[in-house]
Design a protein around this motif. Structure first.
Motif, PDB file in Angstrom:
ATOM      1  N   LEU A 465       0.930  -1.138  -0.058  1.00  0.00           N
ATOM      2  CA  LEU A 465      -0.067  -0.101   0.162  1.00  0.00           C
ATOM      3  C   LEU A 465       0.899   1.333  -0.012  1.00  0.00           C
ATOM      4  O   LEU A 465       1.449   1.340   0.917  1.00  0.00           O
ATOM      5  CB  LEU A 465      -0.892  -0.119   1.256  1.00  0.00           C
ATOM      6  CG  LEU A 465      -1.984  -1.101   1.454  1.00  0.00           C
ATOM      7  CD1 LEU A 465      -2.591  -1.117   2.704  1.00  0.00           C
ATOM      8  CD2 LEU A 465      -2.782  -1.354   0.207  1.00  0.00           C
ATOM      9  N   ILE A 466       0.881   1.755  -0.997  1.00  0.00           N
ATOM     10  CA  ILE A 466       1.931   3.166  -1.234  1.00  0.00           C
ATOM     11  C   ILE A 466       1.388   4.229  -1.758  1.00  0.00           C
ATOM     12  O   ILE A 466       0.454   4.409  -2.550  1.00  0.00           O
ATOM     13  CB  ILE A 466       3.186   2.480  -2.453  1.00  0.00           C
ATOM     14  CG1 ILE A 466       3.559   1.090  -2.009  1.00  0.00           C
ATOM     15  CG2 ILE A 466       4.107   3.480  -2.735  1.00  0.00           C
ATOM     16  CD1 ILE A 466       4.482   0.561  -3.126  1.00  0.00           C
ATOM     17  N   ASP A 467       2.133   5.288  -1.138  1.00  0.00           N
ATOM     18  CA  ASP A 467       1.493   6.685  -1.331  1.00  0.00           C
ATOM     19  C   ASP A 467       2.182   6.924  -2.691  1.00  0.00           C
ATOM     20  O   ASP A 467       3.091   6.373  -3.157  1.00  0.00           O
ATOM     21  CB  ASP A 467       2.000   7.649  -0.273  1.00  0.00           C
ATOM     22  CG  ASP A 467       1.292   9.193  -0.383  1.00  0.00           C
ATOM     23  OD1 ASP A 467       1.694  10.079   0.288  1.00  0.00           O
ATOM     24  OD2 ASP A 467       0.463   9.124  -1.304  1.00  0.00           O
ATOM     25  N   PHE A 468       1.602   8.183  -3.283  1.00  0.00           N
ATOM     26  CA  PHE A 468       2.121   8.652  -4.641  1.00  0.00           C
ATOM     27  C   PHE A 468       3.112   9.615  -4.469  1.00  0.00           C
ATOM     28  O   PHE A 468       4.355   9.483  -5.043  1.00  0.00           O
ATOM     29  CB  PHE A 468       1.043   9.218  -5.333  1.00  0.00           C
ATOM     30  CG  PHE A 468       1.486   9.826  -7.016  1.00  0.00           C
ATOM     31  CD1 PHE A 468       1.596  11.331  -7.130  1.00  0.00           C
ATOM     32  CD2 PHE A 468       1.783   9.146  -7.982  1.00  0.00           C
ATOM     33  CE1 PHE A 468       2.139  11.581  -8.220  1.00  0.00           C
ATOM     34  CE2 PHE A 468       2.427   9.628  -9.068  1.00  0.00           C
ATOM     35  CZ  PHE A 468       2.476  11.015  -9.287  1.00  0.00           C
ATOM     36  N   GLU A 469       3.379  10.674  -3.652  1.00  0.00           N
ATOM     37  CA  GLU A 469       4.104  11.762  -3.566  1.00  0.00           C
ATOM     38  C   GLU A 469       4.835  11.454  -2.196  1.00  0.00           C
ATOM     39  O   GLU A 469       4.100  11.403  -1.109  1.00  0.00           O
ATOM     40  CB  GLU A 469       3.438  12.945  -3.959  1.00  0.00           C
ATOM     41  CG  GLU A 469       2.252  13.199  -3.022  1.00  0.00           C
ATOM     42  CD  GLU A 469       1.773  14.693  -3.866  1.00  0.00           C
ATOM     43  OE1 GLU A 469       2.023  15.255  -4.785  1.00  0.00           O
ATOM     44  OE2 GLU A 469       0.749  15.078  -3.114  1.00  0.00           O
ATOM     45  N   TYR A 470       5.940  12.160  -1.910  1.00  0.00           N
ATOM     46  CA  TYR A 470       6.655  12.248  -0.723  1.00  0.00           C
ATOM     47  C   TYR A 470       7.511  13.654  -0.418  1.00  0.00           C
ATOM     48  O   TYR A 470       7.888  14.023  -1.453  1.00  0.00           O
ATOM     49  CB  TYR A 470       7.672  11.018  -0.361  1.00  0.00           C
ATOM     50  CG  TYR A 470       7.046   9.760  -0.740  1.00  0.00           C
ATOM     51  CD1 TYR A 470       6.901   9.016  -1.905  1.00  0.00           C
ATOM     52  CD2 TYR A 470       6.691   9.162   0.286  1.00  0.00           C
ATOM     53  CE1 TYR A 470       6.111   7.795  -2.123  1.00  0.00           C
ATOM     54  CE2 TYR A 470       6.156   7.723   0.262  1.00  0.00           C
ATOM     55  CZ  TYR A 470       5.913   7.167  -0.959  1.00  0.00           C
ATOM     56  OH  TYR A 470       5.155   5.925  -0.993  1.00  0.00           O
ATOM     57  N   VAL A 471       7.483  14.053   0.575  1.00  0.00           N
ATOM     58  CA  VAL A 471       8.254  15.071   1.008  1.00  0.00           C
ATOM     59  C   VAL A 471       9.750  15.013   0.722  1.00  0.00           C
ATOM     60  O   VAL A 471      10.219  14.130   1.003  1.00  0.00           O
ATOM     61  CB  VAL A 471       8.058  15.691   2.353  1.00  0.00           C
ATOM     62  CG1 VAL A 471       8.663  16.908   2.819  1.00  0.00           C
ATOM     63  CG2 VAL A 471       6.365  15.818   2.675  1.00  0.00           C
ATOM     64  N   ASN A 472      10.108  16.131  -0.036  1.00  0.00           N
ATOM     65  CA  ASN A 472      11.794  16.126  -0.199  1.00  0.00           C
ATOM     66  C   ASN A 472      12.077  15.270  -1.234  1.00  0.00           C
ATOM     67  O   ASN A 472      13.157  14.540  -0.919  1.00  0.00           O
ATOM     68  CB  ASN A 472      12.446  16.145   0.965  1.00  0.00           C
ATOM     69  CG  ASN A 472      12.191  17.341   2.032  1.00  0.00           C
ATOM     70  OD1 ASN A 472      11.954  18.419   1.466  1.00  0.00           O
ATOM     71  ND2 ASN A 472      12.394  17.134   3.238  1.00  0.00           N
ATOM     72  N   SER A 473      11.409  14.579  -2.158  1.00  0.00           N
ATOM     73  CA  SER A 473      11.696  13.408  -2.833  1.00  0.00           C
ATOM     74  C   SER A 473      11.022  13.685  -4.049  1.00  0.00           C
ATOM     75  O   SER A 473       9.806  13.813  -4.303  1.00  0.00           O
ATOM     76  CB  SER A 473      11.191  12.248  -2.448  1.00  0.00           C
ATOM     77  OG  SER A 473      11.468  11.240  -3.190  1.00  0.00           O
ATOM     78  N   LYS A 474      11.636  13.497  -5.161  1.00  0.00           N
ATOM     79  CA  LYS A 474      10.977  13.796  -6.823  1.00  0.00           C
ATOM     80  C   LYS A 474      10.527  12.346  -7.097  1.00  0.00           C
ATOM     81  O   LYS A 474       9.950  12.217  -8.093  1.00  0.00           O
ATOM     82  CB  LYS A 474      12.070  14.195  -7.940  1.00  0.00           C
ATOM     83  CG  LYS A 474      12.593  15.650  -7.500  1.00  0.00           C
ATOM     84  CD  LYS A 474      13.650  15.828  -8.548  1.00  0.00           C
ATOM     85  CE  LYS A 474      14.023  17.639  -8.420  1.00  0.00           C
ATOM     86  NZ  LYS A 474      15.062  17.865  -9.321  1.00  0.00           N
ATOM     87  N   GLU A 475      11.007  11.154  -6.170  1.00  0.00           N
ATOM     88  CA  GLU A 475      10.642   9.980  -6.764  1.00  0.00           C
ATOM     89  C   GLU A 475       8.984   9.713  -6.358  1.00  0.00           C
ATOM     90  O   GLU A 475       8.783   9.910  -5.208  1.00  0.00           O
ATOM     91  CB  GLU A 475      11.553   8.840  -6.172  1.00  0.00           C
ATOM     92  CG  GLU A 475      11.253   7.527  -6.612  1.00  0.00           C
ATOM     93  CD  GLU A 475      12.346   6.740  -5.958  1.00  0.00           C
ATOM     94  OE1 GLU A 475      12.994   6.637  -4.887  1.00  0.00           O
ATOM     95  OE2 GLU A 475      12.584   5.494  -6.736  1.00  0.00           O
TER      96      GLU A 475
END
Length: 529
Positions: A465-475
């Motif tokens: 179960l994975i989020d799409f966007e992350y703080v301080n990450s372009k991945e």
């Protein structure tokens, strides 16, 4: 005095929208500038401490190819070792001056002037120009109203509706920069998106505010108004975005959350929901923006018409091939003689500032989707509005049920701590202790490290179960899913599930998708096979 102030309400609302848009761009620039400082210091700390100007110059050359800059200047003990300039280096509304230093070595100093991209600047200028044109149009029209009196007063309601429609158009510019918000914390991203949704409500507010100004003249100008409507009745709401396949429960949950925040301080208002399990997978071909606007207006109607405490229940049920949305309140109800008139243009009840456009628009829009809107009410007992929409088959990317086995291992990757608590509570309530191994990770790098210890033959027993966007990450979450080759075992859980691009990407690589605000509602079952 009050009448004069009301004449300028459209101008003030447009000015507020311009200021809010400008503030949003400025906040984005400041946040981006801080991110540049943090990243450069973290990646080049040793060079800064050692005063390695040669390496720093090389790094600044590389950095200049990746950011929007105007001036870059590096000094060591006051001597310039690197300098680039392509414009005015001072502070400007769309430029920010930043300074990069090491806490241990203050002799090396890098000063940059960064700016928004030309694309964003052009977008804002276009937005301002459009609003200025609207202001000029409104000003000229208002001046003519002063001399044409009765006839112009009769058409003011239609003008307000048109201006309300025009204000929504520049929101496309703000929507376009949503993809650049990934570096912000989750709470900030949600607040910005919520603010953008609030601007959409300006149109509705504009109609309500102008209603009091025009209501005094409406009765006297009824004949002119009706004659004008025969020719123009179809103009106000005709140009809408095309209908698309949408998840009804996700749209409703978004509106409910918004309204609970909006009326959170009002102890007289209680908003409840009734979402049965068979309603989770209901889709319909509609316009998502319009449906959210309709639901928002109907809930507002229930609150604004109340005299005492009111309980509002929002429900979604399935009846044969139709999805039925109901909004039921415990207000004062609607007299029988007025009930049949509601839903026609200009008819309203219970609101001093009501224009009658809300229900008219709701009914005509729902009918354009081959649906229906029905109002039932009893005096002193309340009102129920039912919207029937024809259901459609769910798309391939949609996760209708989370089916697990007792041997399934669950890996949750999200930088929002709250979603980890929601999943824990969800699994505990639905399955007790049958799922033993739940792993909580906060970013793609941690998932990558965790994955190194997984044996290939056990991969089918893992649910990601994975989020799409992350703080301080372009991945993004889709990037790490594709890299690890865990497409069929993964579900993307994100607050951006309504975006068509993300839906298309998920479907193309066989990754299921779940809106983050539905994590607590998704059906979960355990099988022994």
């Amino acid at each position: 005095m009050i009448k004069k102030i009301k004449n300028y309400i459209p101008h003030l609302l447009i000015l507020c929208s311009v200021l809010l848009c400008g503030a949003g761009f400025k906040v984005f620039l400041i946040q981006t500038s801080r991110q540049i400082i943090q990243n450069f210091q973290a990646q080049n700390l040793s060079e800064l401490n050692a005063s390695d100007v040669f390496s720093l110059g090389t790094k600044l050359n590389s950095l200049s190819n990746t950011i929007h800059w105007v001036c870059i200047k590096g000094t060591n003990k006051g001597n310039i070792f690197y300098e680039k300039s392509k414009g005015f280096c001072g502070k400007f509304p769309w430029q920010e001056i930043i300074t990069i230093k090491s806490l241990q070595n203050t002799e090396v100093e890098i000063i940059m002037t960064v700016r928004l991209s030309k694309y964003l600047e052009l977008m804002f200028v276009s937005f301002v120009i459009l609003q200025l044109l609207l202001l000029i149009g409104i000003f000229n029209t208002a001046k003519k109203h002063q001399t044409e009196s009765l006839k112009m007063q009769a058409s003011l309601g239609q003008l307000a509706a048109q201006v309300a429609h025009d204000i929504k158009s520049p929101l496309a510019a703000l929507t376009a920069i949503q993809k650049d918000l990934a570096t912000l914390p989750e709470t900030s991203r949600i607040l910005i998106r919520s603010a953008m949704d609030r601007i959409r409500n300006i149109a509705t507010d504009l109609i309500n505010k102008n209603r009091e100004l025009t209501s005094k003249n409406l009765k006297n100008s009824q004949n002119i108004f009706l004659a004008s409507n025969k020719k123009k009745d179809s103009v106000t709401f005709t140009k809408t975005k095309p209908a698309t396949l949408e998840h009804l429960l996700s749209l409703m949950e978004t509106i409910v959350s918004e309204k609970r925040i909006q009326y959170g301080a009002n102890r007289k208002v209680e908003i409840k929901t009734q979402f049965l399990e068979d309603s989770f997978s209901l889709f319909s071909t509609i316009n998502a923006t319009e449906l959210k606007r309709i639901l928002s207006n109907l809930i507002n109607n229930s609150v604004e018409a109340m005299e005492t405490n009111v309980e509002i229940t929002i429900a979604l049920t399935k009846e044969n091939d139709f999805a039925v949305i109901t909004i039921k309140d415990t207000g004062k109800g609607i007299p029988k003689e007025l009930l049949e008139k509601l839903g026609t243009r200009g008819e309203t009840h219970g609101k001093q500032s009501g224009s009658g456009l809300g229900l008219y628009h709701a009914k005509s829009t729902v009918e354009s989707w081959s649906g229906s809107l029905e109002i039932m009410s009893q005096a002193n007992k309340g009102t129920q509005i039912s919207i029937r929409l024809k259901t459609s088959k769910p798309p391939k990317w949609f996760l209708s049920e989370l089916t697990l086995t007792k041997d399934t291992e669950i890996v949750i990757t999200d930088d929002d701590e709250n979603i980890h608590h929601i999943w824990n509570k969800k699994f505990e309530n639905n399955m007790g202790h049958e799922i033993k191994n739940i792993y909580h990770l906060s970013n793609p790098s941690e998932l990558r490290e965790w994955f190194k210890n997984i044996k290939t033959d056990k991969l089918n027993l893992i649910k990601f179960l994975i989020d799409f966007e992350y703080v301080n990450s372009k991945e993004t979450g889709l990037d790490i899913i594709h890299e690890l080759g865990i497409n069929t075992q993964s579900t993307l859980v994100t607050s951006r599930a309504e975006e068509e691009l993300i839906r298309t990407q998920c479907e193309s690589i066989e990754v299921t998708l779940l809106s983050k605000n539905l994590a607590h509602l998704i059906p979960v079952g355990i099988t022994h096979s």
